[in-house]
Design a protein around this motif. Structure first.
Motif, PDB file in Angstrom:
ATOM      1  N   LEU A 130      49.068 -31.387   4.587  1.00 11.21           N
ATOM      2  CA  LEU A 130      49.227 -31.843   5.962  1.00 11.21           C
ATOM      3  C   LEU A 130      50.494 -31.251   6.583  1.00 11.21           C
ATOM      4  O   LEU A 130      50.469 -30.770   7.730  1.00 11.21           O
ATOM      5  N   ALA A 131      51.593 -31.263   5.815  1.00  6.99           N
ATOM      6  CA  ALA A 131      52.842 -30.689   6.322  1.00  6.99           C
ATOM      7  C   ALA A 131      52.701 -29.190   6.563  1.00  6.99           C
ATOM      8  O   ALA A 131      53.186 -28.654   7.572  1.00  6.99           O
ATOM      9  N   TYR A 132      52.020 -28.490   5.646  1.00  9.06           N
ATOM     10  CA  TYR A 132      51.825 -27.044   5.808  1.00  9.06           C
ATOM     11  C   TYR A 132      51.014 -26.748   7.070  1.00  9.06           C
ATOM     12  O   TYR A 132      51.343 -25.834   7.835  1.00  9.06           O
ATOM     13  N   ILE A 133      49.943 -27.522   7.298  1.00 10.37           N
ATOM     14  CA  ILE A 133      49.095 -27.309   8.475  1.00 10.37           C
ATOM     15  C   ILE A 133      49.880 -27.565   9.759  1.00 10.37           C
ATOM     16  O   ILE A 133      49.760 -26.809  10.738  1.00 10.37           O
ATOM     17  N   LEU A 134      50.701 -28.611   9.761  1.00 14.78           N
ATOM     18  CA  LEU A 134      51.468 -28.949  10.963  1.00 14.78           C
ATOM     19  C   LEU A 134      52.477 -27.872  11.328  1.00 14.78           C
ATOM     20  O   LEU A 134      52.701 -27.579  12.512  1.00 14.78           O
ATOM     21  N   PHE A 135      53.115 -27.253  10.311  1.00 13.97           N
ATOM     22  CA  PHE A 135      54.204 -26.311  10.580  1.00 13.97           C
ATOM     23  C   PHE A 135      53.786 -24.843  10.529  1.00 13.97           C
ATOM     24  O   PHE A 135      54.390 -24.007  11.186  1.00 13.97           O
ATOM     25  N   PHE A 136      52.749 -24.541   9.724  1.00 17.78           N
ATOM     26  CA  PHE A 136      52.402 -23.127   9.525  1.00 17.78           C
ATOM     27  C   PHE A 136      50.939 -22.797   9.793  1.00 17.78           C
ATOM     28  O   PHE A 136      50.542 -21.642   9.694  1.00 17.78           O
ATOM     29  N   GLY A 137      50.120 -23.801  10.082  1.00 17.71           N
ATOM     30  CA  GLY A 137      48.714 -23.539  10.322  1.00 17.71           C
ATOM     31  C   GLY A 137      47.872 -23.708   9.070  1.00 17.71           C
ATOM     32  O   GLY A 137      48.281 -24.379   8.107  1.00 17.71           O
ATOM     33  N   ALA A 138      46.706 -23.098   9.052  1.00 17.13           N
ATOM     34  CA  ALA A 138      45.772 -23.248   7.925  1.00 17.13           C
ATOM     35  C   ALA A 138      46.373 -22.674   6.644  1.00 17.13           C
ATOM     36  O   ALA A 138      46.956 -21.585   6.664  1.00 17.13           O
ATOM     37  N   PRO A 139      46.261 -23.392   5.524  1.00 21.53           N
ATOM     38  CA  PRO A 139      46.775 -22.873   4.248  1.00 21.53           C
ATOM     39  C   PRO A 139      45.937 -21.698   3.770  1.00 21.53           C
ATOM     40  O   PRO A 139      44.795 -21.525   4.198  1.00 21.53           O
ATOM     41  N   PRO A 140      46.467 -20.861   2.880  1.00 22.53           N
ATOM     42  CA  PRO A 140      45.692 -19.708   2.377  1.00 22.53           C
ATOM     43  C   PRO A 140      44.477 -20.162   1.571  1.00 22.53           C
ATOM     44  O   PRO A 140      44.468 -21.241   0.979  1.00 22.53           O
ATOM     45  N   LEU A 141      43.452 -19.320   1.547  1.00 28.86           N
ATOM     46  CA  LEU A 141      42.216 -19.654   0.822  1.00 28.86           C
ATOM     47  C   LEU A 141      42.442 -19.757  -0.683  1.00 28.86           C
ATOM     48  O   LEU A 141      41.619 -20.347  -1.399  1.00 28.86           O
ATOM     49  N   THR A 142      43.549 -19.188  -1.169  1.00 28.58           N
ATOM     50  CA  THR A 142      43.846 -19.253  -2.610  1.00 28.58           C
ATOM     51  C   THR A 142      44.082 -20.686  -3.081  1.00 28.58           C
ATOM     52  O   THR A 142      44.132 -20.935  -4.287  1.00 28.58           O
ATOM     53  N   VAL A 143      44.199 -21.626  -2.129  1.00 28.58           N
ATOM     54  CA  VAL A 143      44.389 -23.025  -2.500  1.00 28.58           C
ATOM     55  C   VAL A 143      43.209 -23.524  -3.342  1.00 28.58           C
ATOM     56  O   VAL A 143      43.349 -24.449  -4.152  1.00 28.58           O
ATOM     57  N   PHE A 144      42.035 -22.880  -3.199  1.00 28.99           N
ATOM     58  CA  PHE A 144      40.861 -23.299  -3.968  1.00 28.99           C
ATOM     59  C   PHE A 144      40.971 -22.921  -5.451  1.00 28.99           C
ATOM     60  O   PHE A 144      40.139 -23.346  -6.262  1.00 28.99           O
ATOM     61  N   TYR A 145      41.961 -22.109  -5.804  1.00 32.90           N
ATOM     62  CA  TYR A 145      42.208 -21.806  -7.215  1.00 32.90           C
ATOM     63  C   TYR A 145      42.949 -22.943  -7.924  1.00 32.90           C
ATOM     64  O   TYR A 145      43.091 -22.919  -9.150  1.00 32.90           O
ATOM     65  N   LEU A 146      43.423 -23.901  -7.154  1.00 32.45           N
ATOM     66  CA  LEU A 146      44.276 -24.950  -7.721  1.00 32.45           C
ATOM     67  C   LEU A 146      43.643 -25.696  -8.896  1.00 32.45           C
ATOM     68  O   LEU A 146      44.316 -25.932  -9.904  1.00 32.45           O
ATOM     69  N   PRO A 147      42.348 -26.082  -8.835  1.00 33.41           N
ATOM     70  CA  PRO A 147      41.758 -26.771  -9.994  1.00 33.41           C
ATOM     71  C   PRO A 147      41.790 -25.941 -11.275  1.00 33.41           C
ATOM     72  O   PRO A 147      41.935 -26.501 -12.374  1.00 33.41           O
TER      73      PRO A 147
END
Length: 262
Positions: A130-147
């Motif tokens: 939420l903080a990233y979206i508020l300050f920098f916009g959409a997070p990178p698609l690599t976030v789906f590698y997190l699991p």
């Protein structure tokens, strides 16, 4: 190991849910404490390491929010580890009735603790996104590698928790030792500084820390938009699964003496 966890999955989820709700029952802010506490610690660490010690991540035109988010990413990983490991030595001791009077699958106690900790981890991740979206916009698609990064880490935590839960029954000093050890891990992990900040000679030692790879890869996929190192990740998967299995075997072999000691 997997058969036991799958067979008791409903009991694990129900117990974890009861544990999470029970922790905040009767408090005025309830579940909001699971958000408020990490945010307070983040504010303190950001001020101390960002303003007092002038720590930096080496990002071009780095802002205070960038520093805070990279720090928070490391804290999310560490808090997941610390919450489970600090509780591990007392898991069996706190459930004596399950040992003596009830036919209960004791091996799921670490899994219950892990699921409870994962709940708080997911809340912290939600706050981070939420903080990233508020300050920098959409997070990178690599976030789906997190699991792919957090799953083997969870197995590693399970292995440690199984081993410590068993040792805690026979050696009561384990709880005190683990408290000191987790505090050391906080500062010996790249939470407040990047791994590249260390001299080359010490950097190799830093990567012997099982938290280092996870923290660096989580930060890479969440903030920098880089894909994880799949070779290292594959090795990490194999090692953590082996470690979890060894912890499980140790727990099952030593549980026979729990009733006599308790």
């Amino acid at each position: 190991m997997f058969a036991s966890l799958w067979r008791n999955r409903e009991l694990i989820l129900a117990s974890a849910r009861r544990e999470v709700l029970g922790r905040y029952r009767g408090s005025f802010m309830g579940l909001f404490w699971s958000v408020f506490t990490p945010l307070c610690m983040l504010a303190v660490y950001t001020f101390v390491f960002g303003e007092v010690f002038k720590a930096r991540w080496g990002v071009e035109n780095e802002s205070k929010m960038q520093f805070a988010l990279m720090l928070f990413a490391g804290l999310i990983v560490f808090n997941l580890f610390a919450e489970c490991v600090n509780r591990a030595p007392a898991l069996v001791l706190a459930n004596v009735n399950y040992v003596k009077k009830v036919v209960f699958p004791l091996e799921i106690l670490p899994a219950i603790a892990l699921v409870s900790a994962l709940f708080h981890c997911l809340i912290s991740l939600g706050v981070w996104l939420l903080a990233y979206i508020l300050f920098f916009g959409a997070p990178p698609l690599t976030v789906f590698y997190l699991p792919l990064i957090l799953l083997p880490f969870a197995f590693m935590i399970m292995g440690v928790t199984w081993a410590l839960a068993s040792l805690g029954v026979y050696l009561r000093d384990v709880a005190q030792f683990i408290g000191v050890l987790t505090s050391m891990f906080m500062f010996l992990s790249p939470i407040f500084y990047p791994a590249t900040a260390l001299p080359e000679a010490y950097r190799q030692i830093l990567f012997l820390n099982p938290l280092t790879l996870v923290i660096e890869e989580v930060r890479a996929v969440l903030f920098f938009g880089r894909s994880p190192d799949f070779v290292l990740l594959a090795i990490y998967w194999i090692l953590t699964l082996m470690f979890a299995w060894l912890g499980f075997v140790w727990f099952q072999k030593t549980r026979k003496g729990f009733a006599d000691v308790l």
